[in-house]
Design a protein around this motif. Sequence first.
Motif: not given
Length: 84
Positions: A4-10, A44-51, A53-57
């Motif tokens: 999951x971490x890898x998927x979000x990171x990509x 894209x900025x909004x998506x980046x910020x959401x990603x 947060x998801x990555x951190x979680x």
Amino acid sequence: MANEVTKIGKKLDKTIADMKKLAPKFVKASGDKKQEILDKLKKLTSERDDLKKQLEKAVMDAEKSVTLKTEIRQMIDDILNERI
């Protein structure tokens, strides 16, 4: 968890790359085209910020999982050592 971490990171890497491609176009654009690119950049900025947060979680969840597994393994070792 690591998957999951890898998927979000990509996804995050792709979003950032897309933003970097649009930035020079934004500088050169004018009028409606500039506004169109700005709207894309905001999205894209909004998506980046959401990603982010998801990555951190996901990373925090992975760390918790590793800690829990370590604690369980230690408890099992302690119980086995008591019985011997």
